[in-house]
Design an enzyme around this catalytic site. Structure first.
Site, mmCIF file in Angstrom:
data_model
loop_
_atom_site.group_PDB
_atom_site.id
_atom_site.type_symbol
_atom_site.label_atom_id
_atom_site.label_comp_id
_atom_site.label_asym_id
_atom_site.label_seq_id
_atom_site.Cartn_x
_atom_site.Cartn_y
_atom_site.Cartn_z
ATOM 1 N N GLN A 45 -4.646 -1.767 9.036
ATOM 2 C CA GLN A 45 -5.191 -3.254 8.997
ATOM 3 C C GLN A 45 -5.126 -4.599 10.017
ATOM 4 O OE1 GLN A 45 -2.750 -3.512 4.970
ATOM 5 N NE2 GLN A 45 -3.965 -5.990 6.063
ATOM 6 N N LYS B 15 0.934 -1.401 -0.274
ATOM 7 C CA LYS B 15 0.181 -0.164 0.146
ATOM 8 C C LYS B 15 0.942 1.340 -0.407
ATOM 9 C CE LYS B 15 -4.022 -2.171 2.137
ATOM 10 N NZ LYS B 15 -4.294 -2.810 3.263
ATOM 11 N N ASP C 103 -11.270 2.736 3.384
ATOM 12 C CA ASP C 103 -11.514 0.628 3.294
ATOM 13 C C ASP C 103 -12.949 0.412 2.946
ATOM 14 O OD1 ASP C 103 -9.543 -1.386 3.166
ATOM 15 O OD2 ASP C 103 -9.172 -0.988 5.174
#
Ligand code: NAD
Length: 282
Positions: free
Chosen positions: A96, A52, A119
């Site tokens: 995460q 990422k 997200d």
């Protein structure tokens, strides 16, 4: 001839488009910033976080890395998220997963401000998708819509079958296909005659989490098959939920594993980061 949908090429195209957009935004004095939080040092998570960060660097998005020790308390993590929620120079916040067991995942995800939830996991964004309002969409299903569109595959009016009803893939996938005017059926572990349902699909999206479960007898001649699964087989090679060898000859188009859905997830995360700027200005 079966069309092999090239997720690597399509994701590279999206990243290049975003790079150009970010450069234009910079010229106008706007910088895009993503904060990435990792708690503990799970090796798989470290790889995802690194990928990422690399994607951010390529596109020109500033990334802030918070690598917190395993012992971080839930309270400390929530305090960091609140701080980032309040910072005007931070557009996107990503935590995460998975988190260590002593931290409640749902509480953490619900603390990220919906306008920074790149997200697309916050209930407000899930609700927005459900009622067709602007918001962030979960990256994997959003990437699948891009794969279909950019491969010239029409969704409107098609019989679309989704296998799997998870919150991050199956359910948002079904909502997005409805938004694109597909006729959508969702199947899951309690579906009675799976083959009968999947056999009707013009577009079949497979997100089961079981290596090579979908064989040719589940698929209609000429269908488009999207394989979301990622597994390592006995030879340590990557494979999907679809038995690619037997299914591909029957399809009009299919995604490979690796190189299909996988690369799209990060591309769409980057897209959400860029879009977050406009969303925060509204
Ligand atoms: P999950 O385990 O949360 O959900 C699996 C779904 O499959 C469930 O809804 C369940 O009802 C259904 N299911 C299980 N057995 C079934 C059966 N026999 N028949 C019909 N349905 C059945 O999984 P998930 O998070 O949705 O992920 C699915 C797969 O996609 C996994 O392999 C995962 O690794 C992969 N994945 C890939 C990406 C990517 O970026 N490529 C992203 C997310 C998930």
């Amino acid at each position: 001839m079966t069309q092999i949908i090239d997720g690597k090429a399509i994701s590279a195209q999206i990243k290049d488009e975003l790079k150009e957009k970010v450069a234009q935004m910079k010229e106008q004095g706007t910088e895009v910033t993503l904060a990435v939080i990792q708690v503990g040092a799970d090796p798989a998570s470290s790889v995802y976080v690194r990928n990422k960060k690399n994607a951010c660097a390529y596109i020109g998005i500033r990334s802030l890395a918070y690598e917190l020790p395993e012992e971080t308390t839930e309270k400390e993590l929530l305090a960091l998220i609140e701080e980032l929620n309040g910072r005007k120079d931070v557009n996107g916040i990503l935590v995460q997963l998975p988190l260590p067991k002593h931290i409640e995942e749902e509480k953490v995800l619900n603390t990220i401000h919906p306008s920074k939830d790149v997200d697309g996991f916050h209930p407000q964004n899930v609700g927005a998708l459900c009622i067709g309002k602007p918001g962030f969409v979960s990256c994997t299903p959003a990437g699948i819509i891009q794969l279909l569109k950019r491969s010239g595959i029409e969704i409107a009016g098609k019989e679309c079958v989704v296998i799997g009803r998870s919150n991050i893939v199956g359910k948002p996938m079904a909502l997005l296909l409805i938004r694109e005017n597909g006729t959508v059926t969702v199947t899951h572990s309690r579906t009675k005659d799976l083959k009968e349902v999947t056999g009707r699909a013009d577009i079949l999206v497979v997100a089961i989490g079981k290596p090579k479960m979908i064989t040719a007898d589940y698929v209609k001649e000429g269908a488009v098959v999207i394989d979301v699964g990622i597994h390592r087989n006995e030879e340590n090679k990557l494979c999907g939920d679809v038995d690619h060898e037997s299914v591909a000859p029957k399809c009009s188009a299919i995604t490979p594993v690796p190189g299909g859905v996988g690369p799209m997830t990060i591309a769409m995360l980057m897209n959400n980061c860029v879009e977050s700027v406009a969303l925060q200005q509204n």
